[in-house]
Design a protein around this motif. Structure first.
Motif, PDB file in Angstrom:
ATOM      1  N   GLU A 178       0.998  -1.207  -0.035  1.00  0.00           N
ATOM      2  CA  GLU A 178      -0.006   0.024   0.108  1.00  0.00           C
ATOM      3  C   GLU A 178       0.947   1.081   0.093  1.00  0.00           C
ATOM      4  O   GLU A 178       1.428   1.527   0.790  1.00  0.00           O
ATOM      5  CB  GLU A 178      -0.725   0.065   1.111  1.00  0.00           C
ATOM      6  CG  GLU A 178      -1.701   1.156   1.118  1.00  0.00           C
ATOM      7  CD  GLU A 178      -2.668   1.395   2.492  1.00  0.00           C
ATOM      8  OE1 GLU A 178      -3.915   1.011   2.326  1.00  0.00           O
ATOM      9  OE2 GLU A 178      -2.343   1.916   3.534  1.00  0.00           O
ATOM     10  N   ARG A 234      -3.110   4.583  -0.252  1.00  0.00           N
ATOM     11  CA  ARG A 234      -4.155   5.536   0.905  1.00  0.00           C
ATOM     12  C   ARG A 234      -3.860   6.964   0.900  1.00  0.00           C
ATOM     13  O   ARG A 234      -2.727   7.458   0.350  1.00  0.00           O
ATOM     14  CB  ARG A 234      -3.409   5.099   2.074  1.00  0.00           C
ATOM     15  CG  ARG A 234      -4.404   5.257   3.327  1.00  0.00           C
ATOM     16  CD  ARG A 234      -4.101   4.765   4.620  1.00  0.00           C
ATOM     17  NE  ARG A 234      -5.088   4.719   5.616  1.00  0.00           N
ATOM     18  CZ  ARG A 234      -5.082   5.034   6.837  1.00  0.00           C
ATOM     19  NH1 ARG A 234      -3.783   5.179   7.435  1.00  0.00           N
ATOM     20  NH2 ARG A 234      -6.009   4.941   7.611  1.00  0.00           N
ATOM     21  N   HIS A 266      -7.716   3.568  -0.302  1.00  0.00           N
ATOM     22  CA  HIS A 266      -8.026   3.441   1.162  1.00  0.00           C
ATOM     23  C   HIS A 266      -7.843   5.121   1.588  1.00  0.00           C
ATOM     24  O   HIS A 266      -6.907   5.836   1.551  1.00  0.00           O
ATOM     25  CB  HIS A 266      -6.660   2.671   1.802  1.00  0.00           C
ATOM     26  CG  HIS A 266      -6.953   2.623   3.185  1.00  0.00           C
ATOM     27  ND1 HIS A 266      -6.051   1.945   3.867  1.00  0.00           N
ATOM     28  CD2 HIS A 266      -7.989   3.000   4.113  1.00  0.00           C
ATOM     29  CE1 HIS A 266      -6.301   1.837   5.223  1.00  0.00           C
ATOM     30  NE2 HIS A 266      -7.391   2.286   5.263  1.00  0.00           N
ATOM     31  N   SER A 268      -8.164   7.616   4.683  1.00  0.00           N
ATOM     32  CA  SER A 268      -7.770   7.966   6.156  1.00  0.00           C
ATOM     33  C   SER A 268      -8.693   8.816   6.514  1.00  0.00           C
ATOM     34  O   SER A 268      -8.622  10.013   6.272  1.00  0.00           O
ATOM     35  CB  SER A 268      -6.122   8.427   6.063  1.00  0.00           C
ATOM     36  OG  SER A 268      -6.029   8.582   7.478  1.00  0.00           O
TER      37      SER A 268
END
Length: 383
Positions: A178, A234, A266, A268
């Motif tokens: 990632e 992310r 992804h 946050s």
């Protein structure tokens, strides 16, 4: 298991055809427990084994791709071939019970801590001084520090470092990486008008650096792994800084990312249903906007204040996330998923209890940070 929780345990197929056994993800959590040189410690192995055992996808703690990018004490490293032996042990531990295991590759940029970097050197897209209340290190350093501007050569070297880190992750036997483009670290700093004030090509197009990193990682995967190796990204959708990243900037970022052969995005967030601060999307749920922009091209992992089985179920059933990451909660109770599966959801530990004899099975340094109140979470001693 109560049938209402069955949606959490549906399988998910990524764009590269890898199948995840459920929709629950171990978030990439800072544990402050690697050895001082960034090699993997026994405490870290024990910690990650417990928290990987039931998830579909397990993401390791942010691992620095270069010594100059080390952002917090006890951070694991993927910067050197000498890290490989420990990384192989980590991969084995994370995959032991059937989870798909990936490493989050990271560079702290301006958030790197001088006392952890060679010659106390810290670099960023543009010169900047960070004060104690601006530092995002989980050790909450209070001293200000200065970051100098990266040279063109250093930028290009850093992009290659993400590729070399990916090669090591492949050699260690992990299932993917990632790319950490969130939480005020280097990749996000290049996207941000607050951190990136350059007047060259890296400033004129603030998405150039993250896209180059993505390309470097993908090309490394093509050269060293098969088509089933996972690459995710992310990001943080907004910054409080002004001028900072807005949802309009994130919309452009997402629409560039979905054109890349990535396997997931992804986001946050501190709260999964948090709303946009300002601009033309003010008041709208960030997660809903992101899901619309991704438009089914790849799964979206959501996260943020998931402390109960009902929280996780509600996030999945909202239709705006495809996978839900467990962060602070899986630190409090690594039996979280097992309890849902065995009709014990009411027994999930959702508060930090400083008086527990087992100390929530946390590594000693991480337990100390919890006990000092360095992370926002429910506590039995502050009701």
């Amino acid at each position: 298991m109560d049938k209402k929780f069955e949606p959490l345990f549906e399988k998910v197929t990524l764009p590269n055809k890898v199948e995840l056994r459920n929709k629950l993800v171990l978030a990439p959590l800072t544990h402050a427990s690697s050895n001082d040189d960034g090699t993997i410690s026994d405490a870290e192995i024990d910690y990650i084994k417990k928290r990987s055992k039931d998830v579909g996808l397990a993401i390791s703690a942010a691992s620095n791709v270069a010594d100059i990018g080390k952002a917090f004490p006890g951070q694991p490293s993927v910067a050197h071939d000498s890290n490989l032996d420990g990384l192989k042990r980590l991969a084995e531990a994370m995959k032991q019970n059937g989870a798909t295991a990936i490493v989050q590759i990271h560079h702290g940029g301006a958030q790197s801590m001088p006392y952890l970097t060679p010659n106390e050197d810290v670099v960023a897209p543009s010169p900047i001084t960070l004060h104690g209340d601006r530092a995002h290190s989980p050790s909450y350093e209070k001293e200000e520090h200065h970051a100098r501007e990266m040279t063109q050569e250093e930028i290009e070297h850093t992009i290659k470092a993400f590729g070399e880190a990916t090669r090591r992750v492949i050699e260690a036997g992990f299932d993917g990486v990632e790319i950490h483009g969130a939480n005020h670290y280097l990749i996000q700093q290049f996207v941000s008008p607050y951190y990136n004030r350059r007047d060259d090509a890296w400033g004129e197009n603030r998405l150039k650096f993250p896209m180059k990193v993505v390309d470097e990682v993908i090309n490394t995967v093509k050269a060293h792994a098969d088509e089933h190796f996972i690459v995710g990204y992310r990001f943080s959708p907004e910054e409080a800084e002004s001028p900072g990243i807005t949802m309009e900037i994130t919309e452009e970022l997402v629409k560039n990312l979905i054109e890349k052969p990535l396997d997931f995005l992804h986001v946050s967030l501190m709260k999964v249903h948090s709303k946009t601060r300002e601009g033309k999307y003010q008041g709208e749920e960030r997660i809903k906007l992101l899901h619309q922009w991704i438009d089914g091209r790849m799964p979206l992992i959501g996260i943020g204040s998931i402390f109960t089985a009902e929280d996780a179920l509600e996030a999945i059933e909202s239709g705006n996330v495809d996978l839900i990451a467990l962060g602070r909660e899986i630190l409090l109770d690594h039996h979280f998923i097992h309890k849902i599966q065995n009709d014990k959801a009411d027994n999930i530990l959702s508060e930090f209890d400083p008086d527990r004899d087992d100390k929530h099975d946390l590594p000693p340094k991480l337990w100390e940070q919890f006990n000092k109140g360095l992370y926002p979470l429910p506590r039995t001693d502050r009701r």
